[in-house]
Design a protein around this motif. Structure first.
Motif, mmCIF file in Angstrom:
data_model
loop_
_atom_site.group_PDB
_atom_site.id
_atom_site.type_symbol
_atom_site.label_atom_id
_atom_site.label_comp_id
_atom_site.label_asym_id
_atom_site.label_seq_id
_atom_site.Cartn_x
_atom_site.Cartn_y
_atom_site.Cartn_z
ATOM 1 N N PRO A 28 0.822 -1.214 0.000
ATOM 2 C CA PRO A 28 0.000 0.000 0.000
ATOM 3 C C PRO A 28 0.857 1.267 0.000
ATOM 4 C CG PRO A 28 -0.738 -1.520 1.700
ATOM 5 C CD PRO A 28 0.503 -2.095 1.106
ATOM 6 N N VAL A 29 2.036 1.186 0.636
ATOM 7 C CA VAL A 29 2.935 2.343 0.669
ATOM 8 C C VAL A 29 3.367 2.701 -0.755
ATOM 9 C CG1 VAL A 29 5.232 3.088 1.401
ATOM 10 C CG2 VAL A 29 3.728 1.945 3.023
ATOM 11 N N GLU A 30 3.690 1.661 -1.536
ATOM 12 C CA GLU A 30 4.080 1.864 -2.936
ATOM 13 C C GLU A 30 2.905 2.429 -3.736
ATOM 14 O OE1 GLU A 30 7.190 2.288 -4.712
ATOM 15 O OE2 GLU A 30 7.303 1.156 -2.836
ATOM 16 N N LEU A 31 1.728 1.857 -3.470
ATOM 17 C CA LEU A 31 0.527 2.304 -4.175
ATOM 18 C C LEU A 31 0.260 3.786 -3.933
ATOM 19 C CD1 LEU A 31 -2.171 1.695 -5.720
ATOM 20 C CD2 LEU A 31 -3.169 1.147 -3.492
ATOM 21 N N ARG A 32 0.404 4.209 -2.664
ATOM 22 C CA ARG A 32 0.077 5.598 -2.320
ATOM 23 C C ARG A 32 1.083 6.581 -2.882
ATOM 24 N NH1 ARG A 32 -0.723 3.302 3.255
ATOM 25 N NH2 ARG A 32 -2.712 2.234 2.981
ATOM 26 N N ALA B 85 -1.582 12.008 24.842
ATOM 27 C CA ALA B 85 -1.019 12.978 23.900
ATOM 28 C C ALA B 85 -1.155 12.465 22.468
ATOM 29 C CB ALA B 85 0.439 13.242 24.232
ATOM 30 N N LEU B 86 -0.901 11.185 22.279
ATOM 31 C CA LEU B 86 -0.994 10.617 20.934
ATOM 32 C C LEU B 86 -2.438 10.608 20.449
ATOM 33 C CD1 LEU B 86 1.442 7.573 21.254
ATOM 34 C CD2 LEU B 86 1.904 9.793 20.225
ATOM 35 N N MET B 87 -3.350 10.309 21.377
ATOM 36 C CA MET B 87 -4.757 10.255 20.999
ATOM 37 C C MET B 87 -5.284 11.628 20.608
ATOM 38 S SD MET B 87 -6.273 7.235 23.425
ATOM 39 C CE MET B 87 -7.323 8.248 24.317
ATOM 40 N N ALA B 88 -4.671 12.681 21.188
ATOM 41 C CA ALA B 88 -5.149 14.035 20.912
ATOM 42 C C ALA B 88 -4.731 14.519 19.522
ATOM 43 C CB ALA B 88 -4.625 14.993 21.979
ATOM 44 N N ILE B 89 -3.804 13.823 18.887
ATOM 45 C CA ILE B 89 -3.373 14.262 17.559
ATOM 46 C C ILE B 89 -4.390 13.802 16.524
ATOM 47 C CG2 ILE B 89 -1.578 14.016 15.800
ATOM 48 C CD1 ILE B 89 0.356 13.711 18.199
ATOM 49 N N PRO B 90 -4.920 14.755 15.748
ATOM 50 C CA PRO B 90 -6.013 14.397 14.837
ATOM 51 C C PRO B 90 -5.616 13.320 13.827
ATOM 52 C CG PRO B 90 -5.348 16.705 14.549
ATOM 53 C CD PRO B 90 -4.560 16.167 15.680
ATOM 54 N N GLN B 91 -6.572 12.469 13.530
ATOM 55 C CA GLN B 91 -6.369 11.393 12.570
ATOM 56 C C GLN B 91 -5.922 11.946 11.216
ATOM 57 O OE1 GLN B 91 -6.383 8.546 13.880
ATOM 58 N NE2 GLN B 91 -5.915 7.461 12.001
ATOM 59 N N SER B 92 -6.355 13.174 10.918
ATOM 60 C CA SER B 92 -6.031 13.756 9.610
ATOM 61 C C SER B 92 -4.518 13.905 9.418
ATOM 62 C CB SER B 92 -6.717 15.108 9.447
ATOM 63 O OG SER B 92 -6.201 16.036 10.376
ATOM 64 N N MET B 93 -3.767 14.054 10.526
ATOM 65 C CA MET B 93 -2.307 14.155 10.411
ATOM 66 C C MET B 93 -1.717 12.827 9.961
ATOM 67 S SD MET B 93 -1.079 17.083 10.991
ATOM 68 C CE MET B 93 -2.461 17.886 10.250
ATOM 69 N N ARG B 94 -2.241 11.748 10.534
ATOM 70 C CA ARG B 94 -1.747 10.429 10.137
ATOM 71 C C ARG B 94 -2.105 10.162 8.678
ATOM 72 N NH1 ARG B 94 -3.701 10.151 15.232
ATOM 73 N NH2 ARG B 94 -2.233 9.504 16.838
ATOM 74 N N GLU B 95 -3.347 10.520 8.325
ATOM 75 C CA GLU B 95 -3.782 10.272 6.946
ATOM 76 C C GLU B 95 -2.941 11.067 5.961
ATOM 77 O OE1 GLU B 95 -7.959 10.984 6.629
ATOM 78 O OE2 GLU B 95 -8.430 8.973 7.372
ATOM 79 N N ALA B 96 -2.657 12.332 6.314
ATOM 80 C CA ALA B 96 -1.879 13.175 5.407
ATOM 81 C C ALA B 96 -0.531 12.527 5.134
ATOM 82 C CB ALA B 96 -1.686 14.559 6.023
ATOM 83 N N SER B 97 0.085 11.994 6.174
ATOM 84 C CA SER B 97 1.406 11.407 6.018
ATOM 85 C C SER B 97 1.342 10.083 5.254
ATOM 86 C CB SER B 97 2.029 11.202 7.397
ATOM 87 O OG SER B 97 3.231 10.507 7.284
ATOM 88 N N MET B 98 0.392 9.239 5.634
ATOM 89 C CA MET B 98 0.293 7.937 4.973
ATOM 90 C C MET B 98 -0.054 8.100 3.492
ATOM 91 S SD MET B 98 0.814 5.880 7.575
ATOM 92 C CE MET B 98 0.225 4.244 7.234
ATOM 93 N N ALA B 99 -0.864 9.114 3.178
ATOM 94 C CA ALA B 99 -1.263 9.316 1.789
ATOM 95 C C ALA B 99 -0.072 9.732 0.923
ATOM 96 C CB ALA B 99 -2.377 10.360 1.701
ATOM 97 N N LEU B 100 0.995 10.206 1.573
ATOM 98 C CA LEU B 100 2.197 10.564 0.812
ATOM 99 C C LEU B 100 3.099 9.357 0.598
ATOM 100 C CD1 LEU B 100 3.095 13.938 2.554
ATOM 101 C CD2 LEU B 100 2.316 13.655 0.211
ATOM 102 N N GLY B 101 2.648 8.219 1.079
ATOM 103 C CA GLY B 101 3.471 7.025 0.914
ATOM 104 C C GLY B 101 4.418 6.799 2.072
#
Ligand SMILES: Nc1ncnc2c1ncn2[C@@H]1O[C@H](COP(=O)(O)OP(=O)(O)O)[C@@H](O)[C@H]1O
Ligand SMILES: [Mg+2]
Lengths: 281, 289
Positions: A110-114, B158-174
């Motif tokens: 998935p990392v590659e896909l994204r 502290a980790l729970m308070a960080i919005p999910q959108s931050m994780r998504e933004a990073s993961m979406a960049l691969g």
């Protein structure tokens, strides 16, 4: 995200045939699609959110996804880059291929896909870092080490996202100091910096004012030259202005898919007509 | 009129909050004042930097200060790293649902266990079983178990308070999950994690029971040489002077003096953590990084 297909009926990408007697879902078999979706079912727990979706996404075209809230638009595009993996107890069945490659193949990470299929979200979500660093981060994790190259590509993507002129003197300032529209263009710049092939936009203008919205629309028309674009939108006019193809979703079903002109001027389904003329939704 | 009643209620609530605040500050001042009144006369340069003399009826408390400092620093090292790692695992990787709830509940319960129980555990495991003896190592390991739950639950919050959108933004960049945690999530959680560490420092410096059998001695002729040395420590020193002293007239003031030193030691260590936190915060707010 759990895949329900068994090994026995592995996806067969040679099949292009779709049973659709009313020809509401028009798939242009003469074109080799960038992304192909076949018989896609998706569940959150036991609730089926997407039902037998069949459609193609063509290269360097803009495909708009329209439909009332809750019909599964976000769910659909989040499967295309497997952001749906993070939804607990979700299940998927069917086939999606990116350039004939099965995106659910365990060997296709998935990392590659994204990296190939980027995403811009409904609410601008820049990192609480500097404007420059927002872009540099994506480049670094994608293996760009040379700081000169990072700088070059950051500037290039900011220019391409039509943001450079506004921020060139404040690249070291926090991205959170930008306006909502600028933040969204920064998110676009961040996405295109890593040179994806496809960009998914999930209602990118939903939280923006009309002027920022116009800028983003203009930008999407420009980006179409380089990227394949899928955009979810609530705004009929926007779909009409920016897209080449339109898919109309209703309660998890793809009701109609065709060239945008055809969908808006001469819809094949009564429900599509009702929706685009504002009779419901 | 209705409006008036509302503003009156508001005013009453405000007064009450202020009264509670003033009362709390008053108690705090009272304690500090009381300590200063009773112990200030023994405070001097020599008191802080000299060894005890005359069976601890005179001289300084340097070994106890040094011992407490070692115990605090080492217990923070032993608890912060595994604590943060544990919180990251639970929040970012770990199982969701009832398993996670069960782990969280056990951690919360752990923080409710009386510290003397940890002391006994440390005696049985670190001192005896692992053979570390009565030493800085055994004591700081025991203390680290005491403060571990605080670090885990605060970091997790502290980790729970960080919005999910931050994780998504990073993961979406691969980005991989770890890249996201390391580059995006942890920097945002750092101020809260440091707050947890500050609380941990206060706790570690002040606890007597966990070091009673594992690290502390009433008196030692020399300064600790290694992590396997036994040490004097401020809270235990105070306890011993008050309960087992042979010459109360001269030893009780020393106990008060040692209390003042302990108080300021905790304040100094905390201030340095607060300073780091502030620096980090402003760096983050202004230019990001
Ligand atoms: N993470 C989730 N878990 C469970 N149900 C969800 C989740 N996300 C969306 N849904 C449900 O799936 C349906 C489709 O949602 P969504 O794809 O967000 O619709 P749209 O984007 O078209 O408004 C809705 O009924 C929504 O409540
Ligand atoms: Mg949506």
């Amino acid at each position: 995200m759990l895949r329900l297909d068994t090994n026995k009926n592995k996806p067969d990408f040679s099949s292009t045939e779709i049973r659709d007697p009313l020809n509401r879902v028009h798939i242009d078999v003469s074109q080799q699609p960038k992304i192909r979706v076949r018989n896609l079912d998706f569940y959150y727990d036991e609730n089926q959110t997407l039902k037998k979706i069949n459609m193609d996404i063509y290269e360097k075209k803009v495909t708009a996804i329209i439909g009332p809230s809750g019909c599964g638009k976000s769910t659909f595009i989040r499967i295309l880059n497997r952001m749906s993996d993070f939804a607990a107890s979700s299940k998927v069945r069917g086939e999606i291929s990116l350039e004939r490659r099965d995106i659910f193949d365990p060997e296709f990470s998935p990392v590659e896909l994204r990296k190939r299929v980027g995403m811009v979200f409904q609410k601008p979500n820049p990192f609480p870092k500097s404007i420059f660093e927002n872009i540099a981060y994506g480049l670094r994790i994608n293996g760009v080490k040379n700081s000169h190259e990072i700088e070059q590509r950051a500037v290039k993507s900011l220019k391409r996202a039509a943001l450079y002129e506004e921020v060139k003197d404040r690249l070291k300032e926090s991205a959170l100091s930008l306006s909502g529209g600028q933040q969204q263009r920064l998110c676009i710049a961040r996405c295109i910096a890593i040179e994806p092939e496809v960009i998914l936009f999930d209602e990118p203008c939903a939280s923006l004012d009309p002027i920022s919205t116009a800028k983003i629309e203009e930008l999407i028309l420009e980006l179409k030259k380089y990227y394949t674009i899928v955009i979810v939108t609530h705004n009929m006019q926007q779909a009409l202005r920016v897209s080449d193809y339109t898919a109309f979703f209703l309660m998890g079903e793809l009701i109609e898919f065709n060239e945008t002109k055809k969908v808006f001027e001469n819809p094949s389904d009564k429900r599509t007509e009702d929706y685009i003329t504002g009779r419901f939704g | 009129m209705k409006m008036q009643a509302k503003s009156l209620r508001q005013y009453a609530a405000f007064l009450m909050v202020r009264a509670v605040f003033l009362f709390t500050s008053f108690i705090l001042l009272l304690i500090t004042g009381f300590l200063l009144l009773k112990g200030a006369k023994v405070l001097s340069f020599d008191f802080i930097f000299k060894m005890p003399e005359n069976s601890m009826t005179a001289g300084g408390i340097f070994p106890a200060i040094l011992g407490t400092f070692y115990l605090v620093v080492m217990s923070i090292i032993f608890s912060a790293i595994p604590g943060i790692a544990c919180a990251i695992y639970l929040n970012e990787y770990g199982p969701k649902g009832w398993i996670s709830t069960m782990i969280r509940t056990s951690i919360n319960n752990l923080s409710g266990v009386p510290s003397i129980v940890f002391g006994l555990f440390g005696l049985a495991v670190f001192v005896k079983k692992l053979g570390f003896g009565v030493s800085i190592l055994s004591g700081s390991l025991t203390l680290s178990i005491v403060i571990l739950p605080v670090i885990i639950s605060s970091t997790r919050e502290a980790l729970m308070a960080i919005p999910q959108s931050m994780r998504e933004a990073s993961m979406a960049l691969g980005a991989t999950k770890w890249e996201t945690v390391w580059n995006i999530i942890l920097p945002q959680a750092t101020p809260s994690i440091l707050t947890a560490i500050i609380i941990g420092i206060g706790r570690a410096a002040g606890e007597t029971a966990p070091i009673l059998f594992t690290a502390a001695v009433f008196y030692s002729k020399e300064l600790p040489r290694s992590i396997f040395s036994e040490v004097m420590a401020l809270p235990y020193h105070i306890y011993a002077l008050v309960t087992e002293g042979t010459a109360p007239q001269s030893q009780i003031p020393i106990a008060y003096g040692a209390s003042i030193v302990l108080l300021f030691l905790v304040i100094i260590i905390s201030l340095s953590a607060i300073y780091i936190r502030q620096k980090h915060r402003s760096a983050y707010a202004k230019i990001g990084h």
